[in-house]
Design an enzyme around this catalytic site. Structure first.
Site, mmCIF file in Angstrom:
data_model
loop_
_atom_site.group_PDB
_atom_site.id
_atom_site.type_symbol
_atom_site.label_atom_id
_atom_site.label_comp_id
_atom_site.label_asym_id
_atom_site.label_seq_id
_atom_site.Cartn_x
_atom_site.Cartn_y
_atom_site.Cartn_z
ATOM 1 N N HIS A 1 45.306 45.156 50.310
ATOM 2 C CA HIS A 1 44.030 45.139 51.029
ATOM 3 C C HIS A 1 44.243 44.967 52.525
ATOM 4 O O HIS A 1 43.526 45.559 53.343
ATOM 5 C CB HIS A 1 43.130 44.022 50.500
ATOM 6 C CG HIS A 1 42.433 44.344 49.219
ATOM 7 N ND1 HIS A 1 41.372 45.224 49.144
ATOM 8 C CD2 HIS A 1 42.657 43.908 47.954
ATOM 9 C CE1 HIS A 1 40.961 45.311 47.883
ATOM 10 N NE2 HIS A 1 41.729 44.529 47.147
ATOM 11 N N ASP B 1 38.726 47.758 45.734
ATOM 12 C CA ASP B 1 38.159 47.137 44.536
ATOM 13 C C ASP B 1 36.866 47.894 44.261
ATOM 14 O O ASP B 1 35.968 47.914 45.116
ATOM 15 C CB ASP B 1 37.863 45.655 44.764
ATOM 16 C CG ASP B 1 39.121 44.814 44.895
ATOM 17 O OD1 ASP B 1 40.198 45.284 44.490
ATOM 18 O OD2 ASP B 1 39.022 43.685 45.412
ATOM 19 N N GLU C 1 44.210 43.880 37.018
ATOM 20 C CA GLU C 1 42.850 44.007 37.529
ATOM 21 C C GLU C 1 42.383 45.449 37.371
ATOM 22 O O GLU C 1 42.819 46.332 38.122
ATOM 23 C CB GLU C 1 42.799 43.627 39.021
ATOM 24 C CG GLU C 1 43.236 42.204 39.320
ATOM 25 C CD GLU C 1 43.208 41.885 40.803
ATOM 26 O OE1 GLU C 1 43.112 40.693 41.139
ATOM 27 O OE2 GLU C 1 43.281 42.822 41.632
ATOM 28 N N HIS D 1 41.189 47.285 40.706
ATOM 29 C CA HIS D 1 42.006 47.350 41.916
ATOM 30 C C HIS D 1 42.916 48.572 41.894
ATOM 31 O O HIS D 1 43.768 48.714 41.012
ATOM 32 C CB HIS D 1 42.849 46.076 42.035
ATOM 33 C CG HIS D 1 43.772 46.073 43.229
ATOM 34 N ND1 HIS D 1 43.494 45.353 44.366
ATOM 35 C CD2 HIS D 1 44.954 46.690 43.453
ATOM 36 C CE1 HIS D 1 44.473 45.525 45.245
ATOM 37 N NE2 HIS D 1 45.378 46.347 44.711
#
Length: 210
Positions: free
Chosen positions: A117, A124, A185, A188
């Site tokens: 990020h 996301d 995740e 992600h």
């Protein structure tokens, strides 16, 4: 499973291509979740190459389905705070060994020095219908924050057939545009960062901290 705390990730060199951050909101076919921006005002931005690939992925979605981006770029300061908070949560649950703390925390929050990020390389996101209603993905984005860790992995067992189909759509479209998933995740996805380079066998990452 390779976690972001793995030394192999940090050992990937970075040769930043110099692309600027671009506004996700500039692409009308992609929804951006409303929220307060961080101190850099950049949560709704990603590198221009990442945004172009997201646009390409959106063109592969079924009719009536769109991406809803929760977050893109994140400042290094905010990333460090999130990692420290999650380590504190684990410490309170009884995880005390420093190496184990770092490993377990990195399942859901990247160490700042390799954070996708912070490079403007990660998204996301989830799926919504034409009315902006989120589709059933079998668990919420950032479900680890509410103790719902068991449904966070992309291939989590126990999902409904509908949730599995929706995750398959997400994986097919994002993977088809060159993104890699962080397997703990489902929401992600990244391109061009160190983790992406390691998974794809690239010599170096093309995006470093932005």
């Amino acid at each position: 499973m390779i976690l972001l705390s793995d030394p192999k990730v940090l050992n990937i060199p970075v040769q930043d291509c110099g692309e600027p951050l671009a506004e996700i909101a500039s692409v009308p076919e992609i929804e951006l979740a409303p929220r307060e921006r961080d101190e850099a005002g950049a949560y709704g931005r990603v590198r221009t190459g990442v945004l172009e690939r997201l646009r390409s992925a959106s063109e592969m979605l079924p009719d009536g389905v769109k991406f809803l981006v929760i977050e893109g770029h994140r400042s290094s300061a905010e990333q460090a705070q999130r990692f420290a908070r999650y380590e504190d949560r684990l410490r309170r649950s009884g995880v005390l060994d420093p190496a184990d703390l770092r490993r377990q925390a990195s399942a859901f929050v990247s160490p700042v020095e390799v954070a996708p990020h912070c490079a403007g390389a990660a998204l996301d996101l989830t799926l919504v219908n034409a009315d902006g209603v989120e589709l059933d993905m079998g668990g919420a984005v950032n479900g680890h924050r509410s103790g719902d860790e068991k449904y966070c992995p992309l291939d989590a067992p126990g999902l409904s057939d509908q949730a599995r189909r929706n995750r398959d759509v997400l994986a097919r479209t994002m993977g088809g545009a060159g993104f890699v998933n962080y397997p703990t995740e489902w929401w992600h996805w990244s391109y061009g960062d160190r983790y992406w380079a390691l998974i794809n066998g690239a010599d170096s990452a093309i995006y470093g901290p932005a």
